[in-house]
Design a protein around this motif. Structure first.
Motif, PDB file in Angstrom:
ATOM      1  N   LEU A 149       0.847  -1.184   0.000  1.00 57.84           N
ATOM      2  CA  LEU A 149       0.000   0.000   0.000  1.00 57.84           C
ATOM      3  C   LEU A 149       0.885   1.237   0.000  1.00 57.84           C
ATOM      4  O   LEU A 149       1.646   1.471   0.932  1.00 57.84           O
ATOM      5  N   ASP A 152       0.718   5.118   0.204  1.00 57.96           N
ATOM      6  CA  ASP A 152      -0.184   6.211   0.562  1.00 57.96           C
ATOM      7  C   ASP A 152       0.480   7.543   0.212  1.00 57.96           C
ATOM      8  O   ASP A 152       1.243   8.102   0.992  1.00 57.96           O
ATOM      9  N   ILE A 196      -5.360  -5.684   2.951  1.00 56.34           N
ATOM     10  CA  ILE A 196      -4.632  -4.498   3.393  1.00 56.34           C
ATOM     11  C   ILE A 196      -4.394  -4.605   4.895  1.00 56.34           C
ATOM     12  O   ILE A 196      -5.270  -5.029   5.641  1.00 56.34           O
ATOM     13  N   SER A 251      -3.042   0.307   8.184  1.00 48.99           N
ATOM     14  CA  SER A 251      -2.969   1.250   7.069  1.00 48.99           C
ATOM     15  C   SER A 251      -3.378   2.639   7.534  1.00 48.99           C
ATOM     16  O   SER A 251      -4.294   2.801   8.335  1.00 48.99           O
TER      17      SER A 251
END
Length: 338
Positions: A67, A69, A298, A302
């Motif tokens: 992931l 971001d 995920i 996160s």
């Protein structure tokens, strides 16, 4: 800590054997082209190098899903362009890995992703390939959010015609013979016609007169020209070698196979109806099928508040969840938020 110690920190905390740590750090460093930086400390690195180290620290864990971001948001324009290319190349090298990339930058979303979910107010507005998102937006928000310069919008009416429906607005009459309607148009409908600046043609034989040049922006490779009549102002993308003096009368035409009809409603209705009444067959959002959204899990830690996503997103966020089903050829997946 040095770059080497930073990249290996998670592995050392997990009691990974030293030989395995060294091999994974070396492989990630080679992939990111930072092998010569392994003994440097953070204050000896540039912003782009620090970002590569952060990516490398994640890569050494051999995860099935990564992931990202907004990893490029704090970098200057040149570094963003360079690292965007490197992330794209990185994914091509990692054939068995899925990447989820969260960004507000539409250029990153369009260039990096094989599939994009455009989100607003915690809801998916449209899910599709970059080409589908750009050429066949599902609604007004997606049409205006994706694309630079943004899509032109013209308020008007869709009228039944003898051979095909037509779109009418003050000073504009646009046949819709090449538009693929889901249902026949049997009654007048209020609608917003969307057309990209690159799909507007100037002074062609089929163009409609009544416009004048209001503004010209020179971008080098291309020019952005603003033209207006008494009721609407349109942006037009031209090659950098073509320009018109301000105030010049011009005629405009639209590429008939590149139009979007949005916010459609019956002429006597006050609220927009379902866009599928008058949308391209492949432009609707497909959020009801779990297999059409995302094939990954995920981590619960996160930074995105995944618990607030709509149930139709089908995101598995438990750290212990087994990734299933994984696609045969995982693809980078951009989430573009508004």
């Amino acid at each position: 800590m040095s770059v080497r110690e930073n990249m290996s920190f998670g592995l050392r905390m997990a009691k990974t054997p030293k030989s395995a740590i060294e091999a994974k750090v070396s492989r990630a460093a080679d992939m990111l082209q930072i092998s010569h930086l392994l003994d440097r400390r953070p204050d000896q690195l540039s912003g782009g190098q620090r970002q590569r180290v952060a990516i490398g620290r994640a890569l050494v864990r051999d995860a099935d899903v990564f992931l990202f971001d907004e990893p490029l948001s704090n970098l200057d324009a040149q570094l963003r362009n360079e690292l965007r290319v490197e992330i794209k190349r990185l994914h091509q090298q990692m054939q068995n890995t899925t990447m989820i990339y969260v960004t507000h930058d539409q250029i990153e979303a369009l260039t990096l992703a094989d599939r994009i979910a455009v989100m607003k107010d915690q809801k998916i507005q449209q899910l599709g390939t970059p080409a589908e998102i750009y050429h066949h937006p599902a609604n007004l928000f997606v049409a205006g959010f994706v694309g630079s310069p943004r899509m032109n919008f013209i308020e008007g009416m869709v009228q039944p015609g003898d051979g095909a429906p037509v779109f009418t607005a003050p000073g504009i009459l646009q046949p819709l013979s090449q538009y693929r309607f889901r249902e026949p148009v049997r009654a007048p409908m209020q609608a917003t016609l969307g057309v990209r600046p690159e799909h507007v043609r100037v002074n062609t034989p089929d163009a409609q007169p009544g416009f004048r040049v209001d503004l010209l922006e020179t971008h080098g490779a291309d020019n952005l020209m603003w033209c207006a009549n008494d009721s609407v102002s349109l942006q037009i993308r031209l090659p950098g070698t073509i320009s018109y003096p301000l105030g010049t009368p011009v005629s405009l035409a639209f590429d008939a196979d590149q139009l979007s009809l949005l916010a459609v409603r019956m002429a006597n209705a006050s609220e927009p109806g379902p866009s599928s009444l008058i949308s391209l067959e492949h432009s609707t959002c497909r959020t009801s099928s779990p297999s059409s959204f995302i094939h990954c899990g995920i981590m619960e830690t996160s930074p995105i508040s995944l618990r607030r996503w709509p149930p139709s997103a089908y995101v598995m966020w438990k750290p212990s969840a087994r990734i299933w089903p994984m696609p045969r050829k995982p693809a980078p997946f951009s989430i573009s938020t508004g």
